[in-house]
Design an enzyme around this catalytic site. Structure first.
Site, short mmCIF file in Angstrom:
data_model
loop_
_atom_site.label_atom_id
_atom_site.label_comp_id
_atom_site.label_asym_id
_atom_site.label_seq_id
_atom_site.Cartn_x
_atom_site.Cartn_y
_atom_site.Cartn_z
CD GLN A 44 -2.59 1.88 0.80
OE1 GLN A 44 -2.12 2.57 -0.12
NE2 GLN A 44 -3.63 1.32 0.93
NE ARG A 46 -4.08 7.81 3.29
CZ ARG A 46 -5.41 7.91 3.46
NH1 ARG A 46 -6.36 7.42 2.98
NH2 ARG A 46 -5.66 8.97 4.51
CB SER A 60 -19.64 7.81 9.66
OG SER A 60 -20.42 7.58 8.54
CD GLN A 68 -16.78 3.08 -1.96
OE1 GLN A 68 -16.44 4.17 -1.39
NE2 GLN A 68 -15.86 3.02 -3.14
N GLY A 84 -9.53 0.16 0.12
CA GLY A 84 -10.49 0.55 1.29
C GLY A 84 -9.88 0.55 2.28
CD GLU A 85 -4.26 -0.06 4.79
OE1 GLU A 85 -3.59 0.20 5.91
OE2 GLU A 85 -3.62 -0.10 3.76
CG ASN A 119 -3.74 5.41 -2.08
OD1 ASN A 119 -4.47 5.81 -0.97
ND2 ASN A 119 -3.59 3.75 -2.56
#
Length: 302
Positions: A44, A46, A60, A68, A84-85, A119
């Site tokens: 990854q 990011r 949330s 999602q 979706g990490e 990303n």
């Protein structure tokens, strides 16, 4: 209004429990899997996740659930996150036991490429992470800057400017990651080759809260080698050996060594008389800076 809309969207999505056989087929059906079986992608791009943003998303998710699904691929008995990490991290904080996923079949190289491009397109990365993305796309996929530009929807100059950030000293890069330096500040510091001096100027820019324009002037005045104008003011070169290219290079090396040692601008000027003499000019920016330089010189004599 938002609360009602969120619940309405959540109610429209129904998840079936995923069996290993169903998930392995890579169907575009949404499944729920145990969160403990979902693992982040080690490649990854990011690396920095804002904890406050994760906390907000977790709150949330507690109220509305994960709207999602995560995109994952099977790897043995686990699911590796392709996209979706951030949702996965927030789901952990929300103490969910299961998360919705879509399983797709991707090779390791495809997984990396998708993660990099997603990303960059979503602008979720800090400038250094984005720069590393472009470097990975170039090195791992042998893409030219023009090809990267087309894939991520950014201009070629944008790609080039970000890749240049990786030439900065790691400590200076850390200022960018933390948001203390902007791209404009970084561009000013990039004009300095010596990494120790880069870091010194970056630190001074951060400490003094200089604007980009002020940083440019600061570096131009104190951080660059002798300018053409300054060279005009220097004594005319004579016929002594000190004027040869070899000697000039030697003085330049001495000059850069002193800049690295003292973390400030230093100029060595030959008196051009053939005697081998000259003068050393050391710049300081405040009384505290002068004291710092003197302390370094004192310690170097021990």
């Amino acid at each position: 209004m938002k609360k009602g809309l969120g619940k309405g969207l959540n109610a429209l999505i129904t998840y079936s429990e995923a069996s290993a056989a169903d998930a392995a087929r890579g169907d575009e059906e949404i499944f729920e899997v145990e969160i403990s079986k979902v693992k982040p992608n080690q490649n990854q791009p990011r690396k920095h996740f804002e904890e406050s943003n994760i906390e907000e998303l977790a709150e949330s998710i507690k109220e509305f659930g994960v709207i999602q699904p995560l995109i994952v691929k099977r790897s043995g008995d686990v699911y590796v996150i392709v996209a979706g990490e951030r949702r996965w991290r927030a789901s952990q904080k929300a103490e969910l036991r299961r998360v919705p996923v879509i399983v797709r079949e991707y090779s390791d190289m495809q997984t990396l490429e998708i993660a990099l491009i997603e990303n960059v397109q979503r602008e979720d990365l800090n400038p250094i992470e984005e720069a590393n993305c472009y470097k990975r796309l170039s090195v791992d996929f042998s893409l030219t800057q023009e090809e990267i530009s087309k894939k991520v929807g950014k201009s070629r100059s944008h790609i080039s400017n970000f890749i240049r950030l990786l030439k900065l000293d790691p400590k200076t890069q850390a200022y960018i990651v933390n948001g203390d330096l902007t791209m404009g500040h970084a561009k000013a510091v990039l004009s300095i080759d010596n990494k120790d001096i880069q870091n010194y100027f970056a630190r001074k820019i951060v400490e003094e809260g200089l604007s980009v324009r002020e940083a440019e002037e600061f570096v131009k005045k104190y951080g660059t080698p002798m300018s053409a104008e300054e060279k005009k003011d220097a004594p005319e070169p004579g016929s002594s050996p000190a004027t040869s290219d070899k000697e000039d290079k030697k003085y330049l090396n001495f000059q850069m060594d002193l800049r690295g040692l003292l973390s400030t601008r230093v100029n060595i000027r030959d008196n051009r008389t053939g005697s081998g003499g000259g003068k050393i000019e050391i710049n300081y920016f405040s009384e505290d800076d002068l004291a710092r330089i003197i302390e370094i010189i004192k310690k170097s004599r021990m």
